[in-house]
Scaffold this motif. Sequence first.
Motif, PDB file in Angstrom:
ATOM      1  N   LEU A   6       0.766  -1.293   0.111  1.00 20.00           N
ATOM      2  CA  LEU A   6       0.005  -0.174  -0.201  1.00 20.00           C
ATOM      3  C   LEU A   6       0.982   1.270   0.112  1.00 20.00           C
ATOM      4  N   ARG A   9      -0.517   7.084   1.155  1.00 16.99           N
ATOM      5  CA  ARG A   9      -1.940   7.445   1.197  1.00 16.99           C
ATOM      6  C   ARG A   9      -2.980   6.517   1.369  1.00 16.99           C
ATOM      7  N   SER A  10      -2.769   5.466   0.769  1.00 19.97           N
ATOM      8  CA  SER A  10      -3.871   4.465   0.941  1.00 19.97           C
ATOM      9  C   SER A  10      -4.033   3.606   2.098  1.00 19.97           C
ATOM     10  N   THR A  11      -2.977   3.847   2.899  1.00 18.94           N
ATOM     11  CA  THR A  11      -2.648   3.007   4.212  1.00 18.94           C
ATOM     12  C   THR A  11      -3.884   3.075   4.905  1.00 18.94           C
ATOM     13  N   TYR A  13      -6.926   4.536   4.568  1.00 14.12           N
ATOM     14  CA  TYR A  13      -7.925   4.042   3.781  1.00 14.12           C
ATOM     15  C   TYR A  13      -8.138   2.419   4.201  1.00 14.12           C
ATOM     16  N   HIS A  14      -7.289   1.909   3.851  1.00 14.16           N
ATOM     17  CA  HIS A  14      -7.134   0.301   4.186  1.00 14.16           C
ATOM     18  C   HIS A  14      -7.424   0.059   5.627  1.00 14.16           C
TER      19      HIS A  14
END
Length: 113
Positions: A6, A9-11, A13-14
């Motif tokens: 990931l 930035r997406s961590t 969201y995950h």
Amino acid sequence: MTGTSLTARSTLYHAGAELNRAGYHFLRIAGSGRLFDFVAWSRQRIIFVTVKRIRKGDISLFSDDVQELASFLNENHLPGMVQFWIFTSKSWLIYEILPGGALRIRGGIHESF
């Protein structure tokens, strides 16, 4: 999630998706001076979550963050548990922050709740 790295930035969201899958409602906290990235709650528990991402390593790379959170717990009463989540290249490392430091929670995200 297997074989996927990931981006930073997406961590977050995950992490939110993992909280949702575990049955939690949550609020993401924004701002540069925050201690926590999420406040999450279910019928049984409230958790305050800090999320970090690294390629290799463990919580020892975040000793200043852990010390700050442990000091905060020594000075303040929170109505729940504080967790420190680290996403490495392929998996989550979950720690409970206690007034004396960090304790690894084995078994994955869903088992830690």
